[in-house]
Scaffold this active site. Sequence first.
Site, PDB file in Angstrom:
ATOM      1  N   SER A  47       0.853  -1.195   0.000  1.00  0.00           N
ATOM      2  CA  SER A  47       0.000   0.000   0.000  1.00  0.00           C
ATOM      3  C   SER A  47       0.885   1.240   0.000  1.00  0.00           C
ATOM      4  O   SER A  47       2.072   1.157  -0.360  1.00  0.00           O
ATOM      5  CB  SER A  47      -0.944  -0.024   1.207  1.00  0.00           C
ATOM      6  N   ASN A  48       0.350   2.385   0.360  1.00  0.00           N
ATOM      7  CA  ASN A  48       1.165   3.610   0.397  1.00  0.00           C
ATOM      8  C   ASN A  48       0.633   4.527   1.502  1.00  0.00           C
ATOM      9  O   ASN A  48      -0.274   4.154   2.249  1.00  0.00           O
ATOM     10  CB  ASN A  48       1.169   4.295  -0.965  1.00  0.00           C
TER      11      ASN A  48
END
Length: 408
Positions: free
Chosen positions: A217-218
Amino acid sequence: MERTTESPRLGGRRILLGITGSIAAYKAAVLCRLLKSAGAEVRVVMTPLAKQFITPLTMATLSKNPILVEFFDPENGAWNSHVSLGEWADCCLIAPATANTLAKMAAGVADNLLLTTYLSARCPVAVAPAMDLDMYAHPATQQNLRTLAERGVRIVEPAEGELASGLTGKGRMAEPDTIAAFVGELLSEKKKSLQGKRFVVTAGATIEPIDPVRFISNHSSGKMGYAIAGELARRGAQVTLVSGRTALPVPEGVDRVDVLSAQEMFEAAAEAFERADGGVMCAAVADYTPVAAADRKLRKGDGELTIALRRTRDIAAELGARKGRRLLVGFALETHDEVAHAEEKLARKNFDFIVLNSLRDAGAGFRGDTNKVSLIDRTGREELPLLSKTEVAARIADRIEALLAPEA
Ligand code: PMT
């Protein structure tokens, strides 16, 4: 002859007054009189129970219109059309609104004429809750009020004071003059500049599972996208917010669709874009996803672990390819060669303009409440100072408005 002191806000306006079964229904008579003497036209719809609290004769006399309660007139079988009532009204005001009616409105129940009219109404809707303090404070009622508020229903806060039960607390319907003033305000609000327009906004981070416990993810919090969705809705647009996982509350008047992966975000955004006038692609979407997510937790070994990744679909590029006359706004999050990369994305993804933010600028990008952006289109670049994300959203909405204006 009735004496009227026509108010500029209420004069000539058509108000549909809904009355439900509460002891506060007696105040609806005074409210009706106030609205009439301010020059409004009033039609009254009562729930069957409301008739036990105030007579249709009283309300018909004060409103100078027949009272509507049933779907059909029992005398002659004439159909009372909730659709035309909803179309007729400039404002639908339900006062008093019981906990029962609020719950039904929130759930979309349509078992009386007032509720079907509410569901058909395209005009602003206001409710003036009236109930006992514990009913008002109950989490179910509070949730229903929140749901209604999120859908744009305006709430005239009840007052604190002595209640019909003899208890004292919050739940007393607001006084008729307060409600009449509230409706006047509501009707005088500037026509919303994006009324009738539909947008899809993507926001937040996507999540690509590696196994049942790990993912790619980020750092996107969703704040920038949520601010844009809220701003477009405040300007009257119907907004579908396709959101990755976040703890943020849904902005008022916005429909949120929760997604996890890039593929889910693609499906939800593409579907909403079909019916939209435009889209704003603010999400930080994973460009790669594991070729196959393991269905059991990966065991650690001594050596290196290689995970095969494949490309996700580029949501913005696919919507750009099919956008036709719709408007599409993109974002570019860069760390170097910012303008060149943003211009390349503007062209490749067929955006009308792109919002560039760089992680080299303090206060820009992920998580914080501020951003520093440039708005780039095919004619040039406008560099904005460091602003709150709410203010950045307003500047983006201003551009969208200008592009959608008929002369643009
Ligand atoms: O959420 P916050 O914490 O408030 O942070 C805001 C933000 C930094 C996430 C936001 O301001 C931002 O820059 N969003 C875009 C991030 C990004 O992924 O940029 P990009 O340059 O990789 O992508 C270019 C454009 O294509 C973007 O509009 C992106 O949404 C879109 N895209 C990218 C990949 C993909 N598979 N699908 C896409 O739609």
